[in-house]
Enzyme design. Structure first.
Site, PDB file in Angstrom:
ATOM      1  N   GLY A 129     -13.497   3.503   5.499  1.00 32.93           N
ATOM      2  CA  GLY A 129     -13.103   2.263   5.338  1.00 32.93           C
ATOM      3  C   GLY A 129     -11.626   2.278   5.395  1.00 32.93           C
ATOM      4  CD  GLN A 130      -6.454   5.449   6.322  1.00 33.09           C
ATOM      5  OE1 GLN A 130      -7.180   6.732   6.435  1.00 33.09           O
ATOM      6  NE2 GLN A 130      -5.227   5.781   6.233  1.00 33.09           N
TER       7      GLN A 130
ATOM      8  CG  HIS B 275      -6.448  -0.159  -2.006  1.00 33.35           C
ATOM      9  ND1 HIS B 275      -6.499  -1.383  -1.614  1.00 33.35           N
ATOM     10  CD2 HIS B 275      -6.689   0.656  -0.969  1.00 33.35           C
ATOM     11  CE1 HIS B 275      -6.512  -1.332  -0.091  1.00 33.35           C
ATOM     12  NE2 HIS B 275      -6.472  -0.018   0.075  1.00 33.35           N
TER      13      HIS B 275
ATOM     14  CG  ASN C 216     -10.372   2.549   1.661  1.00 33.95           C
ATOM     15  OD1 ASN C 216     -11.559   2.759   0.943  1.00 33.95           O
ATOM     16  ND2 ASN C 216      -9.998   1.557   1.533  1.00 33.95           N
TER      17      ASN C 216
ATOM     18  CG  ASP D  54      -4.485  -5.713  -0.495  1.00 37.87           C
ATOM     19  OD1 ASP D  54      -5.008  -6.867   0.100  1.00 37.87           O
ATOM     20  OD2 ASP D  54      -4.806  -4.618  -0.140  1.00 37.87           O
ATOM     21  CB  ILE D  55      -1.870  -9.887   2.480  1.00 36.73           C
ATOM     22  CG1 ILE D  55      -2.481  -8.702   3.379  1.00 36.73           C
ATOM     23  CG2 ILE D  55      -0.443  -9.533   2.339  1.00 36.73           C
ATOM     24  CD1 ILE D  55      -2.283  -9.071   4.751  1.00 36.73           C
TER      25      ILE D  55
ATOM     26  CG  HIS E 172      -2.797   2.231   1.597  1.00 35.15           C
ATOM     27  ND1 HIS E 172      -3.213   2.734   2.889  1.00 35.15           N
ATOM     28  CD2 HIS E 172      -3.770   1.410   1.275  1.00 35.15           C
ATOM     29  CE1 HIS E 172      -4.119   2.005   3.393  1.00 35.15           C
ATOM     30  NE2 HIS E 172      -4.691   1.210   2.450  1.00 35.15           N
TER      31      HIS E 172
END
Length: 112
Positions: free
Chosen positions: A92-93, A101, A86, A31-32, A99
């Protein structure tokens, strides 16, 4: 694929990502903006907007993603971890490409 989806662009390598896994169905990358010391995403190559958009035809793909989580978590040095999906804007998407997390290892380190 969706032309305006950032995850589709990562899948087709037009945007770089620090990949930790890839096969014919999924890609996993860090994750960035990590929320933990280890925080990566498992993303299907097939563009599906969200978990709410999934149908019976996606069952094997969803199972593959979830079974991949503990394998990759262990490879990343985790003995325990949290998974999160999410779903929808109210859930919260932020990127509308399903995807998973995977987070663990305590809080992200503070920058000095």
């Amino acid at each position: 694929m969706s032309d305006d989806c950032i995850f589709c662009k990562i899948v087709n390598s037009s945007i770089p990502a620090k990949k930790i896994y890839e096969d014919e169905d999924v890609i996993a990358f860090n994750d960035i903006n990590p929320s933990a010391r280890v925080h990566f995403l498992i993303v299907p190559k097939l563009h599906v907007e969200s978990l709410a958009s999934c149908e019976a035809q996606h069952q094997a793909l969803l199972g593959k993603m979830l079974l991949l989580a503990p394998k990759l978590a262990k490879e990343q040095g985790l003995t325990g971890f949290k998974t999160l999906i999410n779903t929808g804007k109210d859930g919260g998407q932020e990127v509308f490409h399903i995807h998973v997390h995977v987070l663990g290892g305590g809080d992200k380190p503070h920058k000095i």
